[in-house]
Design an enzyme around this catalytic site. Sequence first.
Site, PDB file in Angstrom:
ATOM      1  N   ASP A  14       0.840  -1.193   0.000  1.00 44.35           N
ATOM      2  CA  ASP A  14       0.000   0.000   0.000  1.00 44.35           C
ATOM      3  C   ASP A  14       0.876   1.245   0.000  1.00 44.35           C
ATOM      4  O   ASP A  14       1.720   1.417   0.892  1.00 44.35           O
ATOM      5  CB  ASP A  14      -0.890   0.028   1.243  1.00 44.35           C
ATOM      6  CG  ASP A  14      -2.008  -1.001   1.197  1.00 44.35           C
ATOM      7  OD1 ASP A  14      -2.225  -1.591   0.121  1.00 44.35           O
ATOM      8  OD2 ASP A  14      -2.658  -1.202   2.239  1.00 44.35           O
ATOM      9  N   GLY A  40      -3.284  -5.451   0.719  1.00 45.20           N
ATOM     10  CA  GLY A  40      -3.898  -6.460  -0.149  1.00 45.20           C
ATOM     11  C   GLY A  40      -4.977  -7.191   0.618  1.00 45.20           C
ATOM     12  O   GLY A  40      -4.785  -7.565   1.779  1.00 45.20           O
ATOM     13  N   ALA A  43      -3.864 -10.706   2.102  1.00 42.64           N
ATOM     14  CA  ALA A  43      -2.869 -10.578   3.171  1.00 42.64           C
ATOM     15  C   ALA A  43      -3.470  -9.874   4.386  1.00 42.64           C
ATOM     16  O   ALA A  43      -3.216 -10.263   5.535  1.00 42.64           O
ATOM     17  CB  ALA A  43      -1.643  -9.826   2.663  1.00 42.64           C
ATOM     18  N   ASN A  44      -4.270  -8.836   4.157  1.00 42.56           N
ATOM     19  CA  ASN A  44      -4.910  -8.137   5.273  1.00 42.56           C
ATOM     20  C   ASN A  44      -5.796  -9.081   6.073  1.00 42.56           C
ATOM     21  O   ASN A  44      -5.763  -9.105   7.311  1.00 42.56           O
ATOM     22  CB  ASN A  44      -5.775  -6.982   4.754  1.00 42.56           C
ATOM     23  CG  ASN A  44      -4.974  -5.813   4.235  1.00 42.56           C
ATOM     24  OD1 ASN A  44      -3.765  -5.736   4.401  1.00 42.56           O
ATOM     25  ND2 ASN A  44      -5.657  -4.886   3.589  1.00 42.56           N
ATOM     26  N   GLU A 137      -9.413  -9.840  -5.546  1.00 41.72           N
ATOM     27  CA  GLU A 137      -8.291  -9.144  -6.183  1.00 41.72           C
ATOM     28  C   GLU A 137      -7.353 -10.131  -6.882  1.00 41.72           C
ATOM     29  O   GLU A 137      -6.270  -9.770  -7.294  1.00 41.72           O
ATOM     30  CB  GLU A 137      -7.508  -8.323  -5.149  1.00 41.72           C
ATOM     31  CG  GLU A 137      -8.228  -7.065  -4.712  1.00 41.72           C
ATOM     32  CD  GLU A 137      -7.428  -6.240  -3.714  1.00 41.72           C
ATOM     33  OE1 GLU A 137      -7.741  -5.052  -3.572  1.00 41.72           O
ATOM     34  OE2 GLU A 137      -6.514  -6.771  -3.058  1.00 41.72           O
ATOM     35  N   ASN A 181     -20.284  -5.317   1.464  1.00 47.43           N
ATOM     36  CA  ASN A 181     -20.662  -4.059   2.093  1.00 47.43           C
ATOM     37  C   ASN A 181     -21.983  -3.601   1.484  1.00 47.43           C
ATOM     38  O   ASN A 181     -22.542  -4.248   0.583  1.00 47.43           O
ATOM     39  CB  ASN A 181     -19.557  -3.001   1.972  1.00 47.43           C
ATOM     40  CG  ASN A 181     -19.247  -2.604   0.539  1.00 47.43           C
ATOM     41  OD1 ASN A 181     -20.095  -2.689  -0.361  1.00 47.43           O
ATOM     42  ND2 ASN A 181     -18.019  -2.164   0.303  1.00 47.43           N
ATOM     43  N   GLY A 214     -22.293  -0.620  11.740  1.00 45.67           N
ATOM     44  CA  GLY A 214     -22.189  -2.012  12.138  1.00 45.67           C
ATOM     45  C   GLY A 214     -22.395  -2.978  10.993  1.00 45.67           C
ATOM     46  O   GLY A 214     -21.809  -2.825   9.925  1.00 45.67           O
ATOM     47  N   ASP A 241     -11.397  -5.759   5.402  1.00 48.93           N
ATOM     48  CA  ASP A 241     -10.559  -6.955   5.482  1.00 48.93           C
ATOM     49  C   ASP A 241     -10.365  -7.384   6.932  1.00 48.93           C
ATOM     50  O   ASP A 241     -10.316  -8.582   7.237  1.00 48.93           O
ATOM     51  CB  ASP A 241      -9.200  -6.704   4.831  1.00 48.93           C
ATOM     52  CG  ASP A 241      -9.336  -6.197   3.404  1.00 48.93           C
ATOM     53  OD1 ASP A 241     -10.309  -6.573   2.730  1.00 48.93           O
ATOM     54  OD2 ASP A 241      -8.470  -5.410   2.972  1.00 48.93           O
ATOM     55  N   SER A 271      -9.770  -0.953  14.139  1.00 45.34           N
ATOM     56  CA  SER A 271      -8.783  -0.733  13.078  1.00 45.34           C
ATOM     57  C   SER A 271      -8.842   0.677  12.496  1.00 45.34           C
ATOM     58  O   SER A 271      -7.821   1.216  12.064  1.00 45.34           O
ATOM     59  CB  SER A 271      -8.953  -1.772  11.964  1.00 45.34           C
ATOM     60  OG  SER A 271     -10.052  -1.472  11.127  1.00 45.34           O
TER      61      SER A 271
END
Length: 289
Positions: A14, A40, A43-44, A137, A181, A214, A241, A271
């Site tokens: 990133d 990514g 990976a995240n 991705e 989402n 939420g 993620d 996060s």
Amino acid sequence: MNSDVLVVGSANADLVVAVDRRPGGGETVLGGDTVLSPGGKGANTAVAAGRLGADVALLGAVGDDPYGRLLLDSLRAAGVDTGLVRTSDRPTGIAYITVTPDGENSILVSPGANSSLEPADVDAVFDGVEVVVLSLEVPLPAVEHAVARAAEKGVRVLLNLSPAAKLSPETLARLDVLLVNEHEAAWLAGPGADFRKLLDLGPRAAVVTLGAAGAVVVEAGSVSRVESPEVEAVDTTGAGDAFAGALAASLADGADLVAAAKRAVRVAAFSVTRHGAQPSYPTAADLGE
């Protein structure tokens, strides 16, 4: 492979720049200093699960370059098994991210090595796996093949439909949990549609994330709203993620879907109070567990 959670997905570096506002077409806008961090969706997700203590592995690809080594180091530091991350002759994927003062981000992804993932890469990797998590991705043929193979093995399949892409009806019907989402939900079921319509597409359950509001858990015969704690967001990069990784970790640990979503909402909320994607993810101790 003996990990409880297997993540099939991308690994990106990133490159993040803070901006007062995003540039329009043909416009140049000055931003802050570039910040490099591991990212990514795949990976995240793996790091989020690993930091919570899950036994997790990532299946993906990076380039033979400094960005690839950065990603492998970050994964291993979070306890993620990188034995299924192969080195490609293509460069490591890069995400170019702008973040505005309200913490919202816009992302342009150059997939690089992630595009080299093939269906054959996901054969014979599901023994001992409780939950497989996939995002988009990486090439769709590899994702759809992985879903089919996991379902054959009786592995619980969680797919994060991000970035939004059209999947075959057969793939959707094999999903235990479809994670989207609210924008992706509208893309699938239509603007303003009842979230219960997501189950008409085939998955056994769906979870819709709503950012600061939420999440909603949709199961056969029930719809459950999960509230998020109120926090001050500084950077939403990778929050979805974080949610996916926490959801998978909790499911692999035996939690039901609503309980898993409650924990995932807390992880995602935590996060966004820190900068970056992987560096912002909490441990169980950070959550007071």
